[in-house]
Design an enzyme around this catalytic site. Sequence first.
Site, PDB file in Angstrom:
ATOM      1  N   PHE A 128     -15.413   7.075  -8.805  1.00  0.00           N
ATOM      2  CA  PHE A 128     -14.786   6.392  -7.672  1.00  0.00           C
ATOM      3  C   PHE A 128     -14.225   7.341  -6.611  1.00  0.00           C
ATOM      4  CE2 PHE A 128     -11.515   6.941 -10.941  1.00  0.00           C
ATOM      5  CZ  PHE A 128     -10.479   7.513 -10.222  1.00  0.00           C
ATOM      6  N   ASN A 145      -6.461  -1.507  -2.930  1.00  0.00           N
ATOM      7  CA  ASN A 145      -5.446  -2.223  -3.701  1.00  0.00           C
ATOM      8  C   ASN A 145      -4.047  -2.141  -3.085  1.00  0.00           C
ATOM      9  OD1 ASN A 145      -4.794   0.392  -4.406  1.00  0.00           O
ATOM     10  ND2 ASN A 145      -5.107   0.126  -6.598  1.00  0.00           N
ATOM     11  N   HIS A 169      -0.174   2.712  -3.290  1.00  0.00           N
ATOM     12  CA  HIS A 169      -0.214   3.762  -4.311  1.00  0.00           C
ATOM     13  C   HIS A 169       1.226   4.055  -4.682  1.00  0.00           C
ATOM     14  CE1 HIS A 169      -0.839   7.700  -6.226  1.00  0.00           C
ATOM     15  NE2 HIS A 169       0.241   8.061  -5.556  1.00  0.00           N
ATOM     16  N   THR A 176      -3.196  -1.730 -11.323  1.00  0.00           N
ATOM     17  CA  THR A 176      -4.096  -1.035 -10.398  1.00  0.00           C
ATOM     18  C   THR A 176      -5.240  -1.937  -9.964  1.00  0.00           C
ATOM     19  OG1 THR A 176      -3.544   1.079 -11.433  1.00  0.00           O
ATOM     20  CG2 THR A 176      -5.552   1.013 -10.115  1.00  0.00           C
ATOM     21  N   ARG A 216       6.259   0.976  -9.959  1.00  0.00           N
ATOM     22  CA  ARG A 216       4.991   0.595 -10.595  1.00  0.00           C
ATOM     23  C   ARG A 216       5.022  -0.884 -10.982  1.00  0.00           C
ATOM     24  NH1 ARG A 216       1.597   4.317 -10.790  1.00  0.00           N
ATOM     25  NH2 ARG A 216       0.267   3.436 -12.401  1.00  0.00           N
TER      26      ARG A 216
END
Length: 142
Positions: free
Chosen positions: A59, A114, A117, A93, A87
């Site tokens: 990726f 997404n 980060h 993720t 998080r």
Amino acid sequence: MTIERTFSIVKPNAVAKNAIGAIYARFESAGFTIVASKMLRLSREQAEGFYAEHKGKPFFDGLVEFMMSGPIMVQALEGENAVQRNRDIMGATNPANALAGTLRADYADSFTANAVHGSDSIESAQREIAYFFSDDEICPRA
């Protein structure tokens, strides 16, 4: 009470959706203090350097291209147990696995796009904050 710093990016897809303010409001509502923030466009060198630990993974190239595709917001967040709490706020993720109400459930478009980060450890946070901010750009508040 352990006050930590963590690093966060609002990725190009979330910036394009004009979600910066909403995401920052979520950080602040969760008790974080934003102690550094700036908008920038990553060069290939910056993107590859930031994600160097993923070089060689399938990726990597797509991630680098995506992160160069538009402006991003980078920020340092300060708060109690900041790394883990950020998080939790971000969500999984893979947005398909993100719980409702998390940033990725609300703003992500795909696994790569997404929305955000966040550092995965205190050590990563220190490295990532230093990658984008000099010491005099960090403004802790009492």
